[in-house]
Design an enzyme around this catalytic site. Structure first.
Site, PDB file in Angstrom:
ATOM      1  CG  ASN A 142     -15.415 -75.689  79.334  1.00 35.47           C
ATOM      2  OD1 ASN A 142     -14.544 -76.613  79.531  1.00 35.47           O
ATOM      3  ND2 ASN A 142     -16.174 -76.209  78.334  1.00 35.47           N
TER       4      ASN A 142
ATOM      5  CB  THR B  35      -3.548 -77.246  74.011  1.00 33.55           C
ATOM      6  OG1 THR B  35      -3.486 -75.814  73.937  1.00 33.55           O
ATOM      7  CG2 THR B  35      -2.663 -77.630  75.010  1.00 33.55           C
TER       8      THR B  35
ATOM      9  CD  GLU C  33     -13.869 -86.028  74.566  1.00 34.87           C
ATOM     10  OE1 GLU C  33     -14.386 -85.184  73.655  1.00 34.87           O
ATOM     11  OE2 GLU C  33     -14.027 -87.379  74.627  1.00 34.87           O
TER      12      GLU C  33
ATOM     13  CB  CYS D 219     -16.502 -78.476  74.101  1.00 38.71           C
ATOM     14  SG  CYS D 219     -17.380 -79.759  74.919  1.00 38.71           S
TER      15      CYS D 219
ATOM     16  CD  GLU E 273     -13.880 -87.482  78.323  1.00 32.81           C
ATOM     17  OE1 GLU E 273     -14.418 -86.219  78.036  1.00 32.81           O
ATOM     18  OE2 GLU E 273     -13.039 -87.565  79.247  1.00 32.81           O
TER      19      GLU E 273
END
Ligand code: NAD
Length: 495
Positions: free
Chosen positions: A170, A249, A268, A302, A476
């Site tokens: 994305n 994942t 994340e 997200c 982050e």
């Protein structure tokens, strides 16, 4: 129509054979290739190599050599300089990079320019600034002194080693920047594994990083499908994995990292982010907020809002007002500067969103607006507004990652808080009201890594970002990333 012309530099780049960037140079192998498809047309724009195990090995080994070699010799200020020069080079090549990104991802050109290039340059500068502020502490131990001896202690923050940065489709540049700039600022080196859908931009950016002064091996790019990411995680030279992607994942990544050699990892992950409008909200601000939270980059963010809770006394009015700006949205070619809503980024995602439309209909949700695919080439769907039948609706519980805003009314703020927290995810949320006191009380009780008040989705490099609950592990940006890219060493001295 104001469709931009493809720059000669972009045409020349697309015409090249694409593979990986290892040890300071482009590597193109003979093996299998992956098609890169323009989501606005469904046509192939390039192909890229799917890395072999030997290439994964070469990328990790090169990053390891750079970590113990030239990158270890640099001062923090020298590392900052490389990141600052790269920020400038991104801006110099802004249009070229933005066009490549739009051709591979279908992102509106304005969003490519603003988020992938300008915002990435801002993040690079933030990490450059952090490079010279990575310090330990001095500590006074309380160890007993028998013969007058004294003690002092201090801590060192030391780089972990080679970081594998695994990136989704994305934001192919910005999310990679969060990873490799964190690594380079802390003294680590990096191997980026882009998404197989958006493999091109990082190849160009790695070349620019070399031009900015990054020594060979400090930033490598290895392309391929999930299997390549999986091999990277298990590689002996990898000290940390920084993963951004879906929850399923992410869980596999965490397990593989632990099994490899307790390799450090941060995740994340996805979310099912809530947006709550209190009774007093201004209807026009609510409508603008829904567009910002739910439809920016077609919801493929997200942190985007997917669950919209509106006080029962206001929901009909707000849903009615929302229809007008959605009808007025110009849907079309993302290279046309007048376009406001582009295609979804890839075919599997288009199929996933189409299936959500069918499910909403079959399960009895009310589709207030949209809910259809568009009969044109590429992967276009309508921006969609749904009123859920109840809290069990799939659209209120499963991440769509697409332009579907699902609404539910609530009656009081206790119920609203329960709705906010009634999800296993916890990436982001927003509260919309003029009553700051209520907003702050809710903000402290909502289980999410980020809570916005009267805004949604926008990220700032100074403010930490990451997921609570099943939306991730680690943070982050800000200074928070430093802990995740360094090992804390204690030194105790008797004197
Ligand atoms: P994904 O999980 O399918 O893939 C992400 C990356 O992991 C890709 O590069 C892929 O090739 C790789 N991969 C796949 N299987 C792997 C394996 N077994 N081992 C190692 N790597 C593997 O996600 P996606 O579809 O590319 O991206 C969409 C998802 O990403 C959404 O769920 C979205 O919420 C999430 N996301 C989260 C954030 C955040 O900051 N929290 C940001 C952007 C996207």
């Amino acid at each position: 129509m104001t469709t931009v012309s493809i720059l000669p530099a972009v045409q020349a780049f697309l015409a090249r054979a694409h593979g990986h960037y290892i040890d300071g140079r482009t590597v193109v192998s003979e093996g299998p290739r992956i098609a890169v498809v323009n989501p606005a047309s469904g046509q192939q724009v390039a192909t890229v190599a799917d890395a072999t195990a030997d290439e994964v090995d070469a990328a990790a080994a090169s990053a390891r050599r750079a970590f113990v070699g030239p990158w270890a010799q640099t001062t923090p200020a020298a590392r900052a300089d490389v990141l600052l020069r790269l920020a400038e080079l991104l801006l110099t090549h802004r249009e070229e990079l933005a066009q490549i990104e739009t051709l591979q991802s279908g992102k509106l050109l304005q969003i490519s320019r603003a988020f992938e290039i300008e915002s990435s340059a801002t993040f690079l500068r933030h990490y450059a600034g952090a490079a010279t502020r990575i310090n330990g502490q001095t500590i006074s131990p309380s160890l007993p002194s028998v013969n007058g001896e004294l003690y002092t202690a201090f801590t060192l923050r030391q780089p972990l080693g080679v970081v594998a940065g695994i990136v989704p489709w994305n934001f192919s540049i910005e999310i990679a920047v969060w990873k490799f700039a964190s690594a380079l600022a802390t003294g680590c080196t990096c191997v980026i594994k882009p998404s197989e859908y958006t493999p091109l931009t990082m190849l160009r950016i790695a070349e620019l990083a070399s031009e900015a002064g990054a020594p060979a091996g400090a930033l490598n790019v290895i392309n391929g499908r999930g299997q390549v990411g999986s091999q990277l995680i298990s590689h002996d030279d990898i000290a940390k994995v920084s993963f951004t992607g879906s929850v399923p994942t992410g869980i596999k990544v965490g397990v593989s990292a632990m099994e490899a050699k307790l390799t450090r990892f941060t995740l994340e992950l996805g979310g099912k982010n809530s947006v709550g409008f209190l009774k007093d909200v201004d209807a026009d601000k609510a409508v603008a907020g829904i567009l910002e939270a739910g439809f920016l980059h077609s919801g493929q963010i997200c942190a985007a809002g997917e669950r919209f809770f509106v006080h029962r006394s206001r929901i009909d009015e707000i849903l009615e007002k929302l229809t007008h700006p959605l009808t007025a949205l110009r849907i079309g070619d993302p290279l046309d500067e007048a376009t406001q809503f582009g295609p979804l980024s890839n075919k599997p995602h288009f199929e996933k969103i189409s299936a959500f439309f069918a499910r909403a209909r079959s399960e009895g949700d009310e589709i207030i607006y949209g809910g259809k695919t568009l009969d044109r080439p590429g992967f276009f769907v309508e921006p969609t507004v749904v009123r859920a039948r109840d809290t069990h609706a799939a659209l209120l519980n499963e991440e769509t990652f697409g332009p579907i805003a699902t609404f539910l009314p609530y009656d009081d703020e206790d119920e609203l808080l329960a709705l906010f927290n009634g999800t296993p995810y916890g990436l982001s949320a927003s509260v919309w009201t003029n009553d700051l006191s209520k907003a702050l009380r809710l903000a402290s009780q909502i289980e999410a890594g980020t809570v916005w008040v009267n805004m949604h989705t926008l990220l700032d490099p100074a403010v930490p970002f990451g997921g609570a609950k099943q939306s991730g592990i680690g943070r982050e940006f800000g200074d928070a990333f430093i802990a995740d890219y360094t090992e804390l060493k204690s030194v105790i001295v008797r004197y």
